[in-house]
Design an enzyme around this catalytic site. Structure first.
Site, mmCIF file in Angstrom:
data_model
loop_
_atom_site.group_PDB
_atom_site.id
_atom_site.type_symbol
_atom_site.label_atom_id
_atom_site.label_comp_id
_atom_site.label_asym_id
_atom_site.label_seq_id
_atom_site.Cartn_x
_atom_site.Cartn_y
_atom_site.Cartn_z
ATOM 1 N N GLU A 184 0.851 -1.333 -0.014
ATOM 2 C CA GLU A 184 -0.016 -0.053 0.082
ATOM 3 C C GLU A 184 0.815 1.134 0.153
ATOM 4 O O GLU A 184 0.470 2.249 0.623
ATOM 5 C CB GLU A 184 -0.896 -0.120 1.353
ATOM 6 C CG GLU A 184 -1.851 -1.230 1.431
ATOM 7 C CD GLU A 184 -2.538 -1.479 0.142
ATOM 8 O OE1 GLU A 184 -2.729 -0.644 -0.794
ATOM 9 O OE2 GLU A 184 -3.014 -2.605 -0.188
ATOM 10 N N GLY A 185 1.980 1.287 -0.782
ATOM 11 C CA GLY A 185 2.925 2.203 -0.903
ATOM 12 C C GLY A 185 3.956 2.145 0.180
ATOM 13 O O GLY A 185 3.533 2.094 1.606
#
Length: 597
Positions: free
Chosen positions: A441-442
């Site tokens: 998620e980054g």
């Protein structure tokens, strides 16, 4: 084997006394969420997490998921039954719209439950977690037809959902993606390409899997401006809502991973699969960011959750394990050695974890409440201000909670010595599972860059000004409270460091972008330290208010005074070092030519 007890009492103290949940009864969904009702819900949720999910954590990790020759995937023993029980209890759509079958409760309540489930069984919790993220994206950007087709079955747990972004050649830089979508005469699209690292991409828990896929429509602009979002179900859905034929999407393989073995992380191959456009053409990232932002908060909660369960087991072990004698003389002279809890370094380690956990839990719930205000308040100004702070805090929580969460699982593992490296004790699983939260998620370096490069400057720095205003307002409002004075002094000093760092970035970041990049990690963690410190100040104020009202505090609440003092004296001072590193600029970081590495 590890154990876990959900911190319901701590959550309820935070909701009742620190965040004062009852003050928000006028917001949609809050009227039915009285503290007593919320407590009843969370105690039942805790029971499911402790009795159903946690016992499957170690066995699920050891068994893992299995892919078969036909591309189907089997989850570990007991997962399907646990999922059915979880879905039947209504836990899937706890905060989702009742219009489509959700419970409509505040997201703040769902966030607390997410911590419990992630601590009990992180791999399991990802299946419903991803489904809720996909449902949120469809709710905001899907057409009414798409909502009616998919949301009721997703919120009930009958169907699950995924997000498909990453490809073998591109992760963070989605502008490089190659998956293409070709228009069909009937208005649908044929989606072709491969996606990797797709959590819950294929499994046997639900009868259908609803994939949200980023792809480029043929002829669309290059880069991120030409990306669209499509809903691509595993099984096509007939007009009457029943399932039709199998879509042209298959699991090509399961990744062999460091942790979260019980979650099927898949390579997904789309071979002309039928998809439906979600939202506007070439605006797919805008739609997917609804899911990504929700997922980032969910991942932050995973970091806190792994830190909490690791702490619980480390603290229990430290009180039982006999090793050496206390430096001040035998603490248990009738025993062959003292429990290691007598040693200052053991206590330092455990206090560091616990002071983070209890402050971070407060910050998580405070941020979740900002999300509820942003999405539910009829007061546009209040909603906008809450949304600003939510946007500012999302990368802070994701980056800081998962960095510290992983570090804390390692600290907890250290309490077990060599036994912590052995599978039988179970604590090494917490380390392995927590590690992914810093990446997906980054990756956290991207979170830090997002904070200093986008979130600080957005709307002329409005979000930062709102946060600093609230923080300084609290400090000023309570300046005359003698009980809070020592803590507020430490907090004000660290808040001053954060403000100085913010000004330094404003003056030097634009001048040389590498200055912002070199400062980003320290700035993100400084913001986290100060924000958690703000929560500890609010916790202390609530505790003293209870005492002033003549209440007798529970032993758990009494410990918070010592934890707050530890945080002020041992953890907040780190902001001074962070400020020094930030002010040193990018010169030392960028000094070596690439070939010298």
């Amino acid at each position: 084997m590890p154990t876990y007890k959900a911190p319901v009492d701590d959550v309820m103290f935070l909701l009742r006394d620190v965040l004062e949940l009852e003050k928000y009864a006028d917001l949609p969904g809050f009227a039915d969420a009285s503290p007593d009702m919320v407590e009843a819900i969370l105690r039942e949720g805790a029971r499911i997490c402790e009795e159903v999910l946690q016992p499957l954590n170690a066995s699920g990790d050891q068994e893992g998921c299995r892919r078969h020759d036909d591309g189907s995937v089997t989850t570990p023993k007991g997962f399907r039954e646990a999922y059915e029980a979880f879905a039947a209890g209504g836990w899937m759509g706890l905060a989702a719209s009742p219009e489509y079958g959700g419970q409509g409760l505040p997201y703040t309540v769902a966030a607390a439950m997410n911590e419990f489930s992630s601590a009990a069984n992180m791999a399991f919790s990802m299946y419903p977690g991803l489904t809720m993220g996909a449902a949120a994206a469809l709710y905001v950007h899907g057409s009414e037809e798409i909502r009616r087709t998919y949301l009721p079955n997703m919120l009930s747990g009958k169907w699950s959902g995924t997000m498909n972004l990453t490809e073998p050649h591109c992760g963070t830089d989605l502008g490089l993606l190659k998956t293409k979508a070709t228009r069909n005469p009937d208005g649908t699209f044929s989606v072709t390409g491969s996606k990797i690292f797709i959590s819950a991409g294929e499994h046997d828990l639900t009868e259908n899997i609803v994939h949200l896929v980023l792809a480029r429509i043929e002829g669309a602009p290059a880069g991120v401006k030409g990306i669209s979002l499509f809903v691509v179900p595993k099984f096509l859905v007939n007009a009457d809502g029943s399932l039709g034929g199998r879509n042209a999407v298959r699991c090509g393989s399961i990744e062999h991973k460091m942790g979260i073995h019980a979650n099927a992380t898949c390579v997904m191959n789309y071979e002309g699969a039928t998809g439906w456009l979600v939202g506007e053409e070439n605006r797919g990232l805008n739609a997917m960011f609804v899911m990504m932002n929700e997922a980032r908060l969910g991942v932050a909660i995973q970091g806190l959750a792994q830190s909490e369960v690791a702490y619980q087991n480390a603290a229990a072990y430290a009180k039982e394990r006999l090793q050496g004698r206390a430096l001040t003389g035998p603490a248990a002279p009738d025993r062959p050695a003292d429990p290691i809890i007598v040693h200052p370094d053991v206590r330092r380690t455990l206090m560091t974890i616990r002071a983070f956990n209890e402050g971070a839990r407060a910050l998580m719930l405070w941020t979740a409440l900002k999300s509820d205000i942003a999405h539910r308040s009829p007061d546009r100004a209040a909603a906008e201000a809450a949304d600003d702070v939510l946007g500012l805090m999302t990368p802070v929580l994701k980056g800081v909670f998962t960095d510290c969460g992983f570090d804390n699982t390692v600290r907890a593992q250290q309490m077990f010595g060599g036994h912590g490296y052995i599978v039988e004790t179970g604590v090494e699983q917490f380390v392995r599972d927590a590690r992914i939260a810093m990446i997906y998620e980054g990756a956290n370096g991207i979170q830090a860059l997002d904070l200093v490069g986008r979130k600080l400057a957005r709307n002329g720095g409005r979000a930062a000004m709102i946060f600093f205003g609230e923080l300084q307002g609290f400090i000023s409002e309570n300046a005359g409270d003698e009980n809070l004075a020592p803590f507020l002094k430490a907090l004000a000093e660290s808040a001053g460091h954060l403000q100085q760092a913010t000004m330094w970035l404003m003056q030097n970041g634009a001048k040389d972008p590498d200055n912002a990049g070199a400062a980003s990690h320290d700035y993100m963690h400084m913001a986290g330290l100060v924000a958690i410190g703000y929560m500890w100040a609010r916790i202390l104020r609530a505790l003293y208010a209870k005492k002033a009202a003549g209440e007798t505090l529970s032993p758990a609440l009494e410990t918070k005074f010592a934890l707050a003092d530890f945080y002020a004296r041992r953890m907040l001072p780190e902001t001074g070092a962070q400020l020094a590193r930030i002010r040193s600029g990018a010169a030392t970081v960028m000094a070596l030519p690439a070939g010298a590495f």
